[in-house]
Each structure stands twice: as C-alpha cells, then as structure tokens.
Design a protein around this motif. Structure first.
Motif, PDB file in Angstrom:
ATOM      1  N   VAL A  81       1.771 -14.897  -9.728  1.00  0.00           N
ATOM      2  CA  VAL A  81       1.090 -13.639 -10.033  1.00  0.00           C
ATOM      3  C   VAL A  81       2.038 -12.735 -10.806  1.00  0.00           C
ATOM      4  CG1 VAL A  81       0.007 -11.570  -9.055  1.00  0.00           C
ATOM      5  CG2 VAL A  81      -0.344 -13.802  -7.974  1.00  0.00           C
ATOM      6  N   GLN A  82       1.518 -12.115 -11.842  1.00  0.00           N
ATOM      7  CA  GLN A  82       2.272 -11.125 -12.606  1.00  0.00           C
ATOM      8  C   GLN A  82       1.554  -9.789 -12.460  1.00  0.00           C
ATOM      9  OE1 GLN A  82       2.020 -13.015 -16.451  1.00  0.00           O
ATOM     10  NE2 GLN A  82       4.029 -13.965 -16.188  1.00  0.00           N
ATOM     11  N   TYR A  83       2.255  -8.819 -11.880  1.00  0.00           N
ATOM     12  CA  TYR A  83       1.695  -7.479 -11.719  1.00  0.00           C
ATOM     13  C   TYR A  83       2.050  -6.673 -12.964  1.00  0.00           C
ATOM     14  CZ  TYR A  83       1.119  -8.974  -6.932  1.00  0.00           C
ATOM     15  OH  TYR A  83       0.747  -9.664  -5.813  1.00  0.00           O
ATOM     16  N   LEU A  84       1.044  -6.150 -13.637  1.00  0.00           N
ATOM     17  CA  LEU A  84       1.247  -5.470 -14.913  1.00  0.00           C
ATOM     18  C   LEU A  84       1.101  -3.960 -14.816  1.00  0.00           C
ATOM     19  CD1 LEU A  84      -0.835  -7.986 -17.044  1.00  0.00           C
ATOM     20  CD2 LEU A  84       1.638  -7.993 -16.639  1.00  0.00           C
ATOM     21  N   ILE A 121      -4.544  -5.331 -14.917  1.00  0.00           N
ATOM     22  CA  ILE A 121      -3.568  -4.829 -13.940  1.00  0.00           C
ATOM     23  C   ILE A 121      -2.724  -5.967 -13.384  1.00  0.00           C
ATOM     24  CG2 ILE A 121      -4.913  -2.785 -13.330  1.00  0.00           C
ATOM     25  CD1 ILE A 121      -5.736  -4.296 -10.726  1.00  0.00           C
ATOM     26  N   ALA A 122      -3.224  -7.205 -13.477  1.00  0.00           N
ATOM     27  CA  ALA A 122      -2.476  -8.365 -12.995  1.00  0.00           C
ATOM     28  C   ALA A 122      -3.075  -9.631 -13.599  1.00  0.00           C
ATOM     29  CB  ALA A 122      -2.517  -8.439 -11.478  1.00  0.00           C
ATOM     30  N   THR A 123      -2.231 -10.652 -13.706  1.00  0.00           N
ATOM     31  CA  THR A 123      -2.686 -11.968 -14.136  1.00  0.00           C
ATOM     32  C   THR A 123      -2.094 -13.011 -13.196  1.00  0.00           C
ATOM     33  OG1 THR A 123      -0.823 -12.306 -15.644  1.00  0.00           O
ATOM     34  CG2 THR A 123      -2.809 -11.274 -16.570  1.00  0.00           C
ATOM     35  N   ALA A 124      -2.651 -14.197 -13.216  1.00  0.00           N
ATOM     36  CA  ALA A 124      -2.130 -15.284 -12.385  1.00  0.00           C
ATOM     37  C   ALA A 124      -2.320 -16.610 -13.112  1.00  0.00           C
ATOM     38  CB  ALA A 124      -2.848 -15.331 -11.039  1.00  0.00           C
ATOM     39  N   VAL A 125      -1.439 -17.527 -12.799  1.00  0.00           N
ATOM     40  CA  VAL A 125      -1.562 -18.915 -13.224  1.00  0.00           C
ATOM     41  C   VAL A 125      -1.591 -19.739 -11.955  1.00  0.00           C
ATOM     42  CG1 VAL A 125      -0.474 -20.811 -14.470  1.00  0.00           C
ATOM     43  CG2 VAL A 125      -0.311 -18.490 -15.363  1.00  0.00           C
TER      44      VAL A 125
END
Length: 131
Positions: A81-84, A121-125
C-alpha cells in the motif's frame, strides 16, 4: 455484476459497500466516514484505507474470475500500500484493475480516492495466489 458481490466480514464491519457502479467491468466500492474508520480526529485510519483497497482488489479479481467461469480460492501473496494523501472526513471510493491474470496467480492494482478520482489518497499492488 456489483449486485452479486458479497464482501468479506472484515469489509462489512468497516461499512464498505458496493456503489452499484462499474468501472471497466470492475465494481467500485465505497465507505462512508465514521467512527469505525476514524484514526486521528476527522481522518481515515490507515488500516481502514488499506482494508478498502484490499476489498476492492479482491472484488475486481472476483468479478474477472466469475466472468471467465472460474471460482478458485484466493490467497494473498503480498499487498503493498502506498499512502499518498490523508483521507478526510468524507466518503472514500476504490476500484481495482487486473494487470495480470494467469492460471495460478494474479496481479491487481487498486486506487482509492475521495472527491476527485485523479487525486488518489492511496494505491495498492496485490499479488494473489489462486488455488
């Protein structure tokens, strides 16, 4: 497609629901802001945001598998998870996209947003084993 989607217990406990909208064949999920997802005052908890991303990823993969006539058991390999940006006190939305669908594993990317989809606001792989 979103009508037949049954979300896991954890997603339901957070208040995550399908919006009824479909984006490129993938269901869009949402969660309203409330005490179950609040971290610091008036902001989404990071775990709740990750839960929304994960649920949207599994929903996208489930939709793709049902469309292909497949029904395997899904097991996570890993989720990044990347919190943006901070999730504020309003509804959040998420949708997954299948980047690779093989016989035994799948790769899914997911994005979450609030007011403007072009500002996630966030992305995930997610890498998922299908057995």
């Amino acid at each position: 497609m979103a009508d037949a989607l049954e979300l896991p217990a954890y997603a339901r406990s957070l208040g995550i629901v399908t919006t009824g909208e479909v984006d490129g064949g993938m269901p869009v999920l949402s969660v309203e802001f409330g005490s179950m997802v609040e971290g610091r005052p008036q902001h989404f908890h990071g775990g709740a945001t990750a839960g929304l991303l994960e649920a949207a990823g599994y929903a996208a993969l489930g939709a793709a598998l049902r469309a292909a006539g497949r029904d395997p058991q899904l097991k996570p390999i890993n989720i990044t998870v990347q919190y943006l940006a901070a999730g504020k006190s309003r509804a959040s939305f998420a949708v997954g996209r299948i980047t690779r669908l093989g016989r035994r594993n799948a790769n899914v990317t997911v994005e979450a947003w609030q007011d403007d989809r072009s500002r996630p606001i966030a992305t995930a792989v997610m890498n998922i084993l299908m057995v």
